[in-house]
Design an enzyme around this catalytic site. Structure first.
Site, PDB file in Angstrom:
ATOM      1  N   CYS A 176      -2.058   7.982  -5.676  1.00  0.00           N
ATOM      2  CA  CYS A 176      -1.971   9.153  -6.549  1.00  0.00           C
ATOM      3  C   CYS A 176      -3.249   9.332  -7.348  1.00  0.00           C
ATOM      4  O   CYS A 176      -4.192   8.553  -7.246  1.00  0.00           O
ATOM      5  CB  CYS A 176      -0.779   9.010  -7.495  1.00  0.00           C
ATOM      6  N   LEU A 192       1.093  11.272  -4.467  1.00  0.00           N
ATOM      7  CA  LEU A 192       1.295  10.958  -3.055  1.00  0.00           C
ATOM      8  C   LEU A 192       2.592  10.176  -2.987  1.00  0.00           C
ATOM      9  O   LEU A 192       2.686   9.060  -3.487  1.00  0.00           O
ATOM     10  CB  LEU A 192       0.138  10.115  -2.509  1.00  0.00           C
ATOM     11  N   ASN A 204      -0.815   5.413 -10.833  1.00  0.00           N
ATOM     12  CA  ASN A 204      -1.419   5.441  -9.510  1.00  0.00           C
ATOM     13  C   ASN A 204      -1.273   4.039  -8.953  1.00  0.00           C
ATOM     14  O   ASN A 204      -1.943   3.117  -9.412  1.00  0.00           O
ATOM     15  CB  ASN A 204      -2.898   5.836  -9.603  1.00  0.00           C
ATOM     16  N   GLY A 205      -0.363   3.842  -8.004  1.00  0.00           N
ATOM     17  CA  GLY A 205      -0.231   2.508  -7.456  1.00  0.00           C
ATOM     18  C   GLY A 205       1.140   2.204  -6.923  1.00  0.00           C
ATOM     19  O   GLY A 205       1.987   3.096  -6.758  1.00  0.00           O
ATOM     20  N   THR A 235     -24.586  -0.333   1.306  1.00  0.00           N
ATOM     21  CA  THR A 235     -23.545  -1.019   2.067  1.00  0.00           C
ATOM     22  C   THR A 235     -22.234  -0.248   2.043  1.00  0.00           C
ATOM     23  O   THR A 235     -21.558  -0.094   3.069  1.00  0.00           O
ATOM     24  CB  THR A 235     -23.319  -2.430   1.494  1.00  0.00           C
ATOM     25  N   ARG A 250     -22.451   2.974   4.200  1.00  0.00           N
ATOM     26  CA  ARG A 250     -22.468   2.649   5.633  1.00  0.00           C
ATOM     27  C   ARG A 250     -21.059   2.352   6.145  1.00  0.00           C
ATOM     28  O   ARG A 250     -20.643   2.843   7.200  1.00  0.00           O
ATOM     29  CB  ARG A 250     -23.357   1.429   5.882  1.00  0.00           C
TER      30      ARG A 250
END
Length: 603
Positions: free
Chosen positions: A2, A50, A74-75, A365, A368
């Site tokens: 979320c 979500l 959120n979690g 990093t 990529r």
């Protein structure tokens, strides 16, 4: 996954409300299923949802029975069913959301509420009666979370899941530290997660290696993360970490199928009563027996979750990538429904601008490795899958990065693993969270389970050291090797996968990917620009943080197009230790993967 935006003690919260809602919309990609907001006193909470657990009843912000406490999360709280049973006072739950339990925990424990949670989370809770705001982040920082201030509203404090909805209203932003909690009563952030291995990294663990404990603790970690009421899958690169996650997830999926078949048989014979998930009737902690709630029981087994006909696994790479070939072998061995996707170098290059916008970093990093993951997440979303398990964290815990070959002794080895775990919220956790959240997909990371960390980070680091006889992550491989399993046990993975050498993800998707990025950067950035970058007057906003390559320069310029200069303070560069190489690619480590690299160069 979320999205949260919140502001506490705004001087004119009613006037600010429309701005707050608009800031929340900046992260609608994280929560495309529903939007909600709540205003009380001078505080506003905005939530983009979500829905994965409590899908029909868990809209947020969640309010307490009398409406005085509001919560935006959120979690995922994996032990929520257990916590409901352990509350000292009856609480009238209104939803089947795993997050609602935070409200009664706050009522019982106040600022210590986060200590009781087992999961990944960032949340903001407002107590209207006390006009008190509490904000917390999970121990490792799996979910992204930021805190901001504004010189135009000096008494206010802001929180958000991503930078993009803070920088328009804040001129000072910092990453909210993992394992910490903020209390508006003191206006201070304090640590609540304080294991000895983390707070005293120079104290070297001496706990003997217990392979059975290591294996069984990790199995529990994977099982609890399958808590869901929606289709889920696993990210399968074909490397050790994701393959182990997939193997355990498949075993649990097959177990659930067998349990489901037994229940169906009992129903047909008339010896069982049907149960359904997702009823909207209020319940109290006193009569929650597990029915109707997704989650784990006291024995860390899943109950009352949708049963998949087959576990989905997903991989991505350039055509012929080493990871894709290995992933297909693992999927065939496990019997997962595998989806292998490819991308071209040009497709990856075309996505970079969006990747940097969603990741909110210019670290080489991270970008990529995030680009293939970003492309893969979009494919996964299109297939209707909303949650995936991933293998992040193992390399930090066990010293799996190839530069750990050069660790001088066990003290340095352990201290480096602690440093890497501490910084995961700025690196691999950030990548996994934001790459998938960009498309409304949630990534869960079993290696970063609190209990598993307590076991794995307290092992004598001599056991983790890489030698001529011990490949990286040797003890993790050994824990799942047939020789360490009870007699008659079925192998978890093919031997060649279990003992496959580390490929860092941006290498494993195909060596040509990094070369393609470097080639494009040379076209986009001139030698003159690299020289000018060292002159403070030319790039004053960069200060002393000067890119050391054209690729890094290119990424920084794209970052600057998206975000104001002060956002750069939240970015950390990922660089290998004990190495003179400036390129963070795994294949750049001297003595490792040189043969593979040379073969690629000949093509």
């Amino acid at each position: 996954m979320c999205g949260i935006f919140a502001c506490h003690h705004h001087p004119d919260v009613q006037k600010f409300r429309s701005t707050a809602i608009r800031m929340g919309k900046q992260i609608k990609h994280r929560g495309p299923d529903w939007s909600g907001n709540h205003t009380a006193n001078k505080t506003i909470l905005v939530h983009e949802r979500l829905s994965i657990v409590g899908i029909d009843t868990g809209a947020q912000p969640i309010l307490s029975e009398d409406g005085s406490i509001a919560l935006a999360v959120n979690g995922e709280i994996y032990n929520h069913k257990i916590l409901r049973k352990r509350l000292h006072t009856q609480y009238p739950f209104k939803t089947h959301s795993d997050c609602e339990v935070i409200i009664p925990l706050y009522q019982e424990y106040g600022i210590d509420a986060p200590k009781h949670l087992d999961g990944m989370f960032s949340w903001v809770l407002h107590d209207k009666k006390q006009d008190r705001l509490i904000a917390a982040r999970d121990p490792i920082g799996i979910t992204t979370f930021y805190m901001g201030r504004s010189s135009s509203t000096p008494g206010a404090v802001y929180f958000a899941s991503e930078l993009k909805c803070l920088h328009p209203v804040c001129d000072k932003i910092e990453a909210f530290p993992p394992g910490h909690v903020y209390d508006s009563k003191t206006d201070q952030v304090t640590r609540y997660y304080d294991p000895k291995w983390l707070v005293e990294p120079s104290s070297i663990p001496t706990t003997p290696l217990d392979l059975t404990l290591l294996r069984e603790t990790f199995e529990k970690s994977v099982r609890k993360r399958l808590m869901a009421e929606v289709p889920y899958g696993v990210l399968l690169s074909g490397g050790l970490d994701s393959s182990l996650v997939a193997a355990i997830a498949q075993r649990e999926t097959l177990r659930l199928q067998r349990e489901y078949a037994k229940k169906q048989a009992a129903l047909q014979s008339g010896t069982a009563t049907p149960q359904t998930n997702g009823t909207s009737q209020p319940t109290t902690n006193g009569d929650v027996d597990g029915e109707g709630l997704a989650g784990i029981d006291e024995n860390y087994h899943l109950t009352d979750v949708p049963v998949l006909s087959q576990l989905n696994s997903f991989s991505i790479g350039l055509p012929g990538a080493p990871d894709s070939k290995a992933a297909l072998e693992v999927a065939k061995f496990l019997g997962t429904k595998h989806h292998s996707f490819t991308f071209t170098i040009q497709e990856g290059l075309d996505a970079l601008y969006d990747v940097i916008f969603h990741l909110e970093t210019f670290d080489v990093t991270t970008i990529r490795a995030s680009t293939p993951m970003f492309l893969l997440a979009r494919k996964i979303k299109a297939m209707g899958v909303k949650m995936v398990l991933s293998g992040e964290g193992s390399d930090e815990i066990f010293g799996g990065y190839l530069y750990f070959h050069n660790a001088p002794d066990k003290k340095a080895f352990h201290e480096e693993t602690v440093r890497r775990v501490q910084n995961l919220h700025l690196a691999d956790c950030l990548r996994a969270n934001k790459s998938t959240s960009a498309w409304g997909v949630e990534a869960r990371v079993p290696f970063l389970d609190k209990e598993f960390l307590d076991v794995s980070m307290n092992i004598d680091p001599q056991e983790k050291m890489i030698t001529k006889d011990k490949i990286e992550k040797y003890i993790l491989r050994q824990a799942f090797d047939p020789a360490s399993l009870p007699p008659g046990s079925k192998p978890y993975l093919p031997k060649n996968i279990l003992w496959r050498q580390k490929e860092q993800f941006s290498d494993g998707v195909g060596y040509g990917w990094i070369d393609g990025l470097k080639d494009e950067a040379r076209k986009m950035v001139s030698d003159e620009q690299m020289v000018e970058a060292t002159i403070r007057e030319q790039k004053p906003q960069w200060g002393d943080d000067i890119p050391d390559s054209k690729e890094a320069y290119w990424y920084r310029c794209m970052f600057d197009e998206h975000f104001p200069p002060y956002c750069a303070e939240t970015v950390m560069r990922w660089t290998p230790t004990w190495s003179q190489q400036t390129d963070p690619s795994g294949r750049a480590i001297s003595g490792v993967h040189e043969q593979a690299y040379e073969e690629e160069e000949k093509k």
